[in-house]
Structure formats: C-alpha cells, structure tokens
Motif scaffolding. Structure first.
Motif, short mmCIF file in Angstrom:
data_model
loop_
_atom_site.label_atom_id
_atom_site.label_comp_id
_atom_site.label_asym_id
_atom_site.label_seq_id
_atom_site.Cartn_x
_atom_site.Cartn_y
_atom_site.Cartn_z
N ASP A 10 65.72 75.63 83.46
CA ASP A 10 64.32 75.55 83.04
C ASP A 10 64.04 76.46 81.85
N SER A 11 64.68 77.62 81.85
CA SER A 11 64.50 78.54 80.71
C SER A 11 65.12 77.95 79.45
N TRP A 12 66.32 77.38 79.59
CA TRP A 12 66.99 76.82 78.41
C TRP A 12 66.27 75.60 77.85
N ASN A 13 65.47 74.94 78.67
CA ASN A 13 64.74 73.76 78.20
C ASN A 13 63.43 74.12 77.49
N ARG A 14 63.13 75.41 77.38
CA ARG A 14 61.87 75.82 76.76
C ARG A 14 62.07 76.19 75.28
N ASP A 15 61.14 75.75 74.48
CA ASP A 15 61.04 76.18 73.07
C ASP A 15 62.32 75.92 72.27
N GLY A 16 63.03 74.87 72.60
CA GLY A 16 64.24 74.53 71.85
C GLY A 16 65.37 75.52 72.00
N ALA A 17 65.36 76.31 73.10
CA ALA A 17 66.34 77.39 73.27
C ALA A 17 67.77 76.86 73.37
N ASN A 18 67.93 75.68 73.96
CA ASN A 18 69.28 75.15 74.16
C ASN A 18 70.02 74.94 72.85
N ASP A 19 69.27 74.69 71.77
CA ASP A 19 69.89 74.49 70.46
C ASP A 19 70.47 75.79 69.90
N LYS A 20 70.00 76.91 70.44
CA LYS A 20 70.47 78.23 69.96
C LYS A 20 71.16 78.99 71.10
N ARG A 21 71.71 78.25 72.03
CA ARG A 21 72.20 78.85 73.27
C ARG A 21 73.26 79.93 73.04
N ASP A 22 74.26 79.64 72.24
CA ASP A 22 75.34 80.62 72.04
C ASP A 22 74.79 81.95 71.51
#
Length: 498
Positions: free
Chosen positions: A332-344
């Motif tokens: 749920d956190s990674w799905n917020r504010d486009g965070a998954n695109d900057k995950r690394d």
C-alpha cells in the motif's frame, strides 16, 4: 500460589551487574564483545523454524515448529525427524557464509532459539514440546560447535536470543507453538516463568567462559501491556538467575512496543549503578495500518521523530539495541504517490536512514532480519541483497592511532570552560572533571578501536562504571555533570578524528 511466591522472591531484589571492565587493567576481547557497537544480522529460520524463510522442513499442513516436529515424528519416526532437523541446523551456514560476513564487517549475529533446544531439550517438562524433546538432544551442542566457534574464529560475537518461550511471549508463529493469531499464555503461567529461570541459569553458567557471547536475550517481542507488572516480575527474576552465574553478561529485554515504559523500569531498578540490561526495540514500518497509509518518503522522514524518541531523561542510564529491522515497506505504501517507480532509490534511502539513526540512538547495535532464505533471496528482507544494493552499510571502522588527544582536549576544554564561566562568573566550576571525562573516553575508545576498528557501544553501562571510578578517586560533586559532558565529547571527537 507457591510458584507465584517463589517468582516474586527471585524478582524482588534485582542485583547490580559487575562493571564492564576491570579497574586498572587493559581490556580483553570478552569485554569488547560485550560492550562494542554491533553491526549485525539475524539467523532467522534456523533454530526457530519459520515457514516463509525455510519451507522444506515443514510437512504439508503445518505452519509452526510444534506442528512440524509433531507431524515429522508421526510420519517418519523420531530418529528421522531428529536427523532432518540436525541437517538443517548443521548446513544452515557455510564457511563461505561466515567469510562473507567477516568481509562485510558484520560484528555480531543474533541467533533465535526455542526453549525446547536448550541443553538437549531438558527444559521442556510440562510444556507442549515435552513429548518431542529427543529430536533436540544435540541442538545446543550444534549451536556451540557450528555457530559460536566459527563466529569467534572471525571475531564475530553471538547474541543468544531465546525467541520461543513456553506458551508464547506473543501470539505469533515464531513463538514455535502456535501458527499465528493465538494467545500468549506465558505471562499468566508462573510455572513456565520459573522454568525459564532455571533455563537461563544453565545458559549463563554454560556460556560464562565463552569469549564471544555478546549477550543473552530473555524474551523476544513481549506482547504490549499497559500495566507490565508480569513482564517486570519475569525480567527481575531472570536477571537474578543469570547473575547468580555471570555477573557481567549483557541481558536483553524486550521493549514491549513501548520503549519509554522500560526506560523508566531500568532507571528505577538500577538507580545510579547498572543492572547490565539492554532494551531491545524492533523497527518495522510495514505492518501497522498507520504505516500502510504513508508513502515511503513520509515513512523515511518520520523515522526521526518516531524511533526511540520521547524517552524519560533522554534515556539516561539505558542502553538500547534494535534486534530486528528490515528495508520492507507494505505494498500500500509503494502504491502511493508513484513511489514504486523510484523503489530502488527509496529502499536505499530508507535503509541508510535507519542505520544512521540506529548508530546514534541504539548504541549496542542493530541486527537485520534476516540473513538467508531457502529459495533465492528475500528481497528487502534479505541482508545480502540489501548490502549489495547499498541500502545497508556498516559503520566506519575507527583507528586507534587517529587524532591527537592533547590537542583535541585543549580546544574543547577551553571552549567548555569559557562557556560556563561566562554563564556564571561567581560559580566555582570543576572543569578538571570535564578533562578527566574527556581523557577517559578517548582512551577507552582507542582501546576498542584496536580490535578490528570497534566502537564503544554500551555507553550507558560503561559511563556508570567509569564515573563511579572518578567519584571514588576525586569525590562526588554537584558538578559531576562536567565529567559526563567531557566523556561524551571525548567519544565524539575520537570518532570524528578516526
């Protein structure tokens, strides 16, 4: 009723610990192992089975260790079950693994154990593991031969963590007895608690002469209690039991998800001395509903204000460690504010922020969860993966010969003296106490640095012993605070000079 009286009697007078060093003598390796700051990792899924880490040892339809050993014995017989467990323990870590840990500056490993494995299963009477104790008859010796000895050969210490208590200190499957969501019955069972007092007497006695034991943890993740009188009674009783055989080994207790509760307990119990206790706080930001509502950048930012903060007297006299942490955040956190695109990048930021704060606030060190997985790697739960990614980095090694003590002391003593003399020109300060504290800290830090660049970690216990020496030599005073300021500054300046 008799059990309750006996337990209360054991808990009633918690003894002081011996100083972490011997007055007037050089430090030895054992003292350094017990008091340095640790960069560590857990061996999760080894002696306390966890299906999500190592699944092959679990027969179909089982989810915790008790279920697994019971079904293995039923299906294969006790001998074959014993062999399967022993193969798992003995092959868990290789020489290459140990060398990798050494090469990556790991100084300590935390090894979770179940009460059922101590001294060949001798402390299972009256528990759910009593019928299966024979499977574990060699577990304790394997621990010593296959884990403690090879760790010591590489200057790595071992933190003995009795992770699983009878009845469970919490309702999770890592208690060993229930598949999750169950009730922790340990705190209401005085017989279980007295059994653990006996167990810890054995552990303390058996390991008292082992050089590379960093400490003994007497509970993992104690369930939260608004009124923790049962936990406090258990802690007091076990501390007394351990101290009957080892007066100096660090004893680790759980913060019960409320650090300040145990800061107050340690402070009130030990007074001006030290009972040699380290409080264990775990740092996970992937489980609570509150954290799941936050995007990763906010979680990273919030660590400053929510990790080991708001402690009574700033935690004076209390040493902390972080016994478990990871780089995991919820989906749920990674799905917020486009965070998954900057995950690394965000994972790296998160891990580095954690370590930075741990090194400042948890002076006894930190232990990542966890070291290895049966299948591939565990991603952000996986130590090697996070080290290789650069999210988890060891603190810098210190150099015993760095800096000039007299030069650093001169400038700092002048600054200290000038500042306070200007605050109150009529006060008769005792700035020599500042100098004494500074010199003591610098010299101690230098001794630690001689051992693989180690850093003094268990600072509060160390200061309590050193200031007692100072007072014995030069008397007490309302200005003893100057000694403390000097000691803290000496450590800071030595580290900066290294």
């Amino acid at each position: 009723m008799f059990d309750k009286f006996k337990l209360k009697s054991k808990a009633g007078n918690v003894p002081k610990a011996d100083p972490p060093f011997r007055k007037g003598q050089s430090l030895d390796k054992k003292q350094i192992y017990r008091s340095r700051q640790n960069f560590g990792v857990n061996f999760g899924g080894c002696f306390v089975l966890e299906k999500w880490i190592f699944h092959d040892i679990f027969p179909e339809g089982t989810d915790c260790e008790l279920q697994a050993v019971k079904k293995l014995i039923k299906d294969k017989g006790a001998k074959e079950a014993q062999q399967k467990f022993e193969d798992h323990w003995s092959n868990f870590i290789s020489d290459n693994d140990w060398n990798w840990l050494k090469d990556h500056k790991v100084t300590s490993v935390r090894i979770p154990l179940g009460y059922w494995e101590v001294d060949g299963g001798k402390y299972t009477k009256g528990t759910k593991f009593a019928s299966y104790a024979s499977v574990y008859k060699n577990a304790w010796n394997i621990l010593k031969k296959k884990f403690i000895e090879p760790a010591g050969q590489r200057n790595i210490s071992v933190l003995i963590d009795i992770h699983g208590l009878p009845g469970g200190a919490n309702g999770a499957d890592h208690s060993g007895e229930q598949p999750g969501g169950g009730k922790a019955t340990f705190w209401d069972n005085e017989e279980y608690q007295l059994l653990m007092c006996d167990l810890f007497e054995f552990v303390a006695k058996d390991l008292s002469n082992v050089e590379n034991i960093a400490g003994i943890q007497i509970v993992n993740e104690a369930e939260f209690a608004n009124d923790p009188k049962k936990q406090a009674r258990y802690y007091g009783a076990v501390i007394s039991s351990i101290r009957s055989h080892d007066k100096g080994v660090p004893i680790i207790i759980s913060d019960g998800w409320w650090p300040d509760q145990w800061v107050k307990w340690v402070q009130s119990t030990q007074g001006n001395g030290t009972i040699g206790v380290v409080v264990d706080a775990h740092c996970y930001r992937c489980f609570s509903d509150d954290d799941k509502k936050k995007a990763p950048p906010q979680i990273i930012s919030d660590l400053d204000k929510d990790l080991l903060t708001n402690l009574t007297q700033d935690g004076k006299g209390v040493d902390f460690m972080v016994g478990e942490y990871s780089c995991v955040l919820d989906g749920d956190s990674w799905n917020r504010d486009g965070a998954n695109d900057k995950r690394d990048d965000l994972v790296i930021q998160y891990g580095r922020k954690e370590l930075d704060l741990f090194n400042k606030r948890a002076n006894f060190g930190s232990y990542f969860w966890t070291f290895k997985f049966q299948s591939g790697n565990g991603g952000e739960w996986d130590f090697k993966t996070m080290v290789d990614k650069g999210a988890i980095n060891p603190p810098k090694s210190l150099s015993a010969g760095a800096g000039n003590l007299d030069e650093k002391l001169k400038g700092n003593l002048e600054a200290h003296s000038n500042y306070w003399n200007q605050q109150n020109s009529h006060e008769k300060y005792e700035h020599y106490r500042y100098e004494d504290g500074f010199r003591t800290a610098w010299q101690d830090a230098s001794e630690f640095a001689k051992f693989d660049g180690s850093k003094l970690g268990r600072i509060e216990a160390w200061k309590a012993a050193r200031v007692a020496e100072h007072i014995s030599a030069k008397g007490d005073s309302k200005h003893i605070w100057e000694w403390y300021q000097g000691f803290d500054k000496g450590l800071e300046e030595f580290s900066a000079a290294s």
